[in-house]
Scaffold this motif. Sequence first.
Motif, PDB file in Angstrom:
ATOM      1  N   VAL A  57       0.859  -1.176   0.000  1.00  0.00           N
ATOM      2  CA  VAL A  57       0.000   0.000   0.000  1.00  0.00           C
ATOM      3  C   VAL A  57       0.896   1.226   0.000  1.00  0.00           C
ATOM      4  O   VAL A  57       1.879   1.283   0.748  1.00  0.00           O
ATOM      5  N   VAL A  58       0.574   2.196  -0.839  1.00  0.00           N
ATOM      6  CA  VAL A  58       1.335   3.443  -0.894  1.00  0.00           C
ATOM      7  C   VAL A  58       0.477   4.547  -0.298  1.00  0.00           C
ATOM      8  O   VAL A  58      -0.674   4.731  -0.689  1.00  0.00           O
ATOM      9  N   ASP A  59       1.055   5.242   0.676  1.00  0.00           N
ATOM     10  CA  ASP A  59       0.371   6.374   1.303  1.00  0.00           C
ATOM     11  C   ASP A  59       1.440   7.311   1.831  1.00  0.00           C
ATOM     12  O   ASP A  59       2.196   6.951   2.730  1.00  0.00           O
ATOM     13  N   SER A  60       1.503   8.505   1.271  1.00  0.00           N
ATOM     14  CA  SER A  60       2.571   9.447   1.625  1.00  0.00           C
ATOM     15  C   SER A  60       2.524   9.889   3.080  1.00  0.00           C
ATOM     16  O   SER A  60       3.532  10.312   3.627  1.00  0.00           O
ATOM     17  N   SER A  61       1.371   9.750   3.729  1.00  0.00           N
ATOM     18  CA  SER A  61       1.277  10.176   5.128  1.00  0.00           C
ATOM     19  C   SER A  61       1.594   9.053   6.106  1.00  0.00           C
ATOM     20  O   SER A  61       1.568   9.271   7.316  1.00  0.00           O
ATOM     21  N   ALA A  62       1.897   7.861   5.603  1.00  0.00           N
ATOM     22  CA  ALA A  62       2.125   6.724   6.503  1.00  0.00           C
ATOM     23  C   ALA A  62       3.275   5.856   6.032  1.00  0.00           C
ATOM     24  O   ALA A  62       3.118   4.660   5.838  1.00  0.00           O
ATOM     25  N   GLY A  64       6.206   3.424   5.905  1.00  0.00           N
ATOM     26  CA  GLY A  64       6.675   2.353   6.770  1.00  0.00           C
ATOM     27  C   GLY A  64       5.529   1.680   7.494  1.00  0.00           C
ATOM     28  O   GLY A  64       4.379   2.064   7.406  1.00  0.00           O
ATOM     29  N   GLY A  65       5.873   0.623   8.182  1.00  0.00           N
ATOM     30  CA  GLY A  65       4.875  -0.105   8.933  1.00  0.00           C
ATOM     31  C   GLY A  65       4.034  -0.995   8.037  1.00  0.00           C
ATOM     32  O   GLY A  65       4.455  -1.399   6.957  1.00  0.00           O
ATOM     33  N   GLN A  77       7.511   4.632  -6.137  1.00  0.00           N
ATOM     34  CA  GLN A  77       8.872   4.229  -6.500  1.00  0.00           C
ATOM     35  C   GLN A  77       9.558   3.421  -5.400  1.00  0.00           C
ATOM     36  O   GLN A  77      10.562   2.766  -5.642  1.00  0.00           O
ATOM     37  N   ASP A  78       9.026   3.470  -4.183  1.00  0.00           N
ATOM     38  CA  ASP A  78       9.625   2.744  -3.060  1.00  0.00           C
ATOM     39  C   ASP A  78       9.201   1.282  -2.982  1.00  0.00           C
ATOM     40  O   ASP A  78       9.778   0.513  -2.215  1.00  0.00           O
ATOM     41  N   VAL A  79       8.201   0.896  -3.756  1.00  0.00           N
ATOM     42  CA  VAL A  79       7.728  -0.490  -3.723  1.00  0.00           C
ATOM     43  C   VAL A  79       8.819  -1.370  -4.330  1.00  0.00           C
ATOM     44  O   VAL A  79       9.150  -1.220  -5.512  1.00  0.00           O
TER      45      VAL A  79
END
Length: 129
Positions: A57-62, A64-65, A77-79
């Motif tokens: 799941v990509v979410d700029s406000s969260a 990590g985790g 791009q971090d996936v």
Amino acid sequence: FLSKSLSLFRHARVQCTELFSLAKKEELQRFVLMGISDVAEIALLCAMESNVTVVGVVDSSADGGAFMGFPVYARLQDVPVPFDAIMVTDVRRPQQTWQSVRSEFYPRKVLVPAFLGVNKQINLAKAPS
């Protein structure tokens, strides 16, 4: 309130299941969800029932985790693993999320449940062909 909530859940579930079913016909099997939300929870349930894989799941406000056991990333791009398609599940800014990912990713592989109200005609002149 409960009746409206359950109606929304059923509506969202039908749309997410239909999108995953259409995607499978196009041989799209591995998905990233864009946005942590109740819609993302529904999409995860539908993905399991549809035999497709959500890789994160990509979410700029969260950054990590985890969200419901799936890794969370700040940016697409971090996936770190390959994926075939994206489903927009952001309920706060679905239009902006759709516009940003469709400019980076082949538009036919960016799925959006209709109830999110995304206008897919916006900024077509700026989109890659």
